[in-house]
Each structure stands twice: as structure tokens, then as C-alpha cells.
Design a protein around this motif. Sequence first.
Motif: not given
Length: 163
Positions: A14-19, A119-126, A153-162
Motif C-alpha cells: 500500500l506504500i508502493e501502490f497507494p490506493p 470489484a476494482t472499486a471495492l478493492i480500492e475502497y478496502a 495484478r493490474r491493481l498492484g498485487f504480486r505473487e509472494v511465497n507464504r
Amino acid sequence: MSDSLVRRHMRRSLIEFPPAMPQHEEVQPLAGTTNDELGTLMADAYHAVPGYEGEPVEDAIAEVTRTLDGHHGELLRYACGVIRRDGRLVSASIIARVDGAPSLLYVITDPSAQREGLATALIEYAAARLAEVGEAIFDLAVTVGSPGEHLYRRLGFREVNRG
């Protein structure tokens, strides 16, 4: 839903890809939305999702009830949102804290309203609600090959290993 589906864990900084606040829809808080409404929306929306096996609406309502009761993690009600049209629920998001991080558990849109940016609107709201309270990350798990994978991916989410 089938247990053989592959899930991919993704994270958005949320720092690199601010809402960006949603602009074209009125996102409302989850309050006042019933489990039956959410479960019915879920059952209707998931017909086209990989792994759907014809589960009845009662199963979806039960899953919504478990989720809102904290089964998957502490519900972050302030970040959850809904969109209604003419009083009818057409899209919703459910956010909870999972493994210490705020996580998108569900973003659900009625098939008649898909591909309209809800969905984009709801994700950006969150994301905006989470950033306002100082959260730095936003997680999710997505079924590989599902329609949401490209959106995330378009909204800035990237794959991570958990681990």
C-alpha cells in the motif's frame, strides 16, 4: 469447490501502490447486509469460477456466516464494502486479518454486473480504508486461472511465497 485447484498468494504494497478511491460507484459499508444476501450473491457469482461443482446456495450462506464469524480470521469490517443497485446487492468484498495481514477473502460480483469495475472499486475502497489505519500491505489468495488473477495484478498485487 474442488480441493485440487492451485492457489497463488499475492500481496500489494500500500506504500508502493497507494490506493485510488473508487470514482464511478457508491461503495457502502457492509453493515445492514444480511448473510442470506451475501450467500445468494456468492452462489450466483461462482457458477463461472474454476472449481465450481454445483454447491447449493445454502452452502454459500453457511460459508458467508463462518467467514463473518471469524472462521478464516478477524473480520476487518471497516474495510469490507458492498455496492447496491436499486436496493439490490450486486457486489461485495470481505476483508479479514489472516496470518497477521489484512487479506481479501472474497470479492463477489453478480454475473449481470461483471466487467463494470465493481470489484476494482471495492478493492480500492478496502485498500484506502486499510491505508488510513496504517496498514502497509494487503494480501489475497487467488485460484490460478480464475478471472480475478489478471485484475489483481493490474491493481498492484504480486505473487509472494507464504511459508
